[in-house]
Design a protein around this motif. Structure first.
Motif, short mmCIF file in Angstrom:
data_model
loop_
_atom_site.label_atom_id
_atom_site.label_comp_id
_atom_site.label_asym_id
_atom_site.label_seq_id
_atom_site.Cartn_x
_atom_site.Cartn_y
_atom_site.Cartn_z
N ILE A 157 0.74 -1.32 0.16
CA ILE A 157 -0.08 0.04 0.24
C ILE A 157 0.79 1.24 -0.06
CG2 ILE A 157 -0.34 -0.01 2.54
CD1 ILE A 157 -3.32 0.60 0.90
N GLN A 158 2.09 1.39 0.55
CA GLN A 158 2.99 2.30 0.62
C GLN A 158 3.92 2.69 -0.93
OE1 GLN A 158 3.52 0.37 4.34
NE2 GLN A 158 4.83 2.17 4.81
N MET A 159 3.75 1.48 -1.47
CA MET A 159 4.46 1.51 -2.70
C MET A 159 3.76 1.86 -4.03
SD MET A 159 7.58 0.33 -2.00
CE MET A 159 8.24 -0.31 -3.44
N THR A 160 2.62 2.08 -3.92
CA THR A 160 1.39 2.38 -4.94
C THR A 160 2.20 3.20 -6.08
OG1 THR A 160 0.32 3.75 -3.82
CG2 THR A 160 -0.42 1.64 -3.82
N PRO A 161 2.90 4.41 -5.67
CA PRO A 161 3.58 5.35 -6.79
C PRO A 161 4.76 4.63 -7.50
CG PRO A 161 3.61 6.59 -4.70
CD PRO A 161 3.27 4.81 -4.33
N PHE A 162 5.15 3.47 -6.86
CA PHE A 162 6.59 3.05 -7.30
C PHE A 162 6.54 1.81 -8.47
CE2 PHE A 162 7.02 5.00 -3.39
CZ PHE A 162 7.90 6.12 -3.40
#
Ligand code: S6P
Ligand code: ZN
Length: 175
Positions: free
Chosen positions: A22-27
């Protein structure tokens, strides 16, 4: 003097943080594959960081796995100050990506030591089937900047290919 111990990716006398999908969605680049895994929200990596006066160190464990074709990786960042950083691989197999005006990658395995110059954007990727664990040492006031990578990404991504890995051009504009 303060001594820390490293055992199976855990560093004593350190602060633990973990990064899930969820914290990696931009990546990650495959948004459809990401949505499919969101309920499960797997842990992508964890970091045990020991902030010390002047010089800090951290142990990162990137778990094995993929989102779509893209291997689990760190978010990636640049440091705002010119001091370099040292990466020392403890176990597993992964790539270190470095990018400024040009892009470079290196395959790192247990025992490898890599030097990352100041200001250069850097990311690590687990291309193996076991946890990729490494120790990093960097200036405490390095000034971690995630903004550029979050909006622009790296120009290349690391994907699975015939049971191995391949670095390929990221398709499509990030912003
Ligand atoms: C710190 C160093 C590493 C990373 C860690 C997680 O300068 O480069 O300890 O912080 O591997 O990566 P990221 O990009 O999420 O900070
Ligand atoms: Zn760094």
């Amino acid at each position: 003097m303060k001594v820390s111990r490293i055992k199976e990716g855990r560093l004593s006398n350190a602060t633990k943080s973990e990064v899930r999908l969820i914290q990696m969605t931009p990546f990650f680049s495959d948004k459809v594959a990401m949505q499919k895994r969101m309920k499960e929200n797997p842990k992508i990596y964890e970091v045990h960081e020991a902030k010390r006066e002047g010089l800090s160190f951290a142990v990162t464990t990137i778990f094995p796995g993929k989102i779509g074709r893209e291997f689990f990786m760190t978010r990636g960042h640049a440091h705002r100050n010119p001091d370099p950083e040292i990466y020392h691989v403890l176990s597993g197999k992964g790539l270190l990506l470095c990018e400024d005006e040009s892009f470079q990658h290196a395959l790192l395995e247990k025992g490898c030591v890599a030097y990352v110059p100041g200001f250069v954007r850097h990311r690590t990727v687990n291309v193996g089937t076991h946890p990729f664990i490494f120790l990093t040492t960097y200036a405490t006031d390095a000034g971690h900047d995630y903004g550029y990578v979050e909006t622009h990404g790296f120009s290349k991504i690391v994907v699975t290919r015939r049971g191995g890995w391949r670095v390929e051009q990221r398709v499509g504009k990030k912003i």
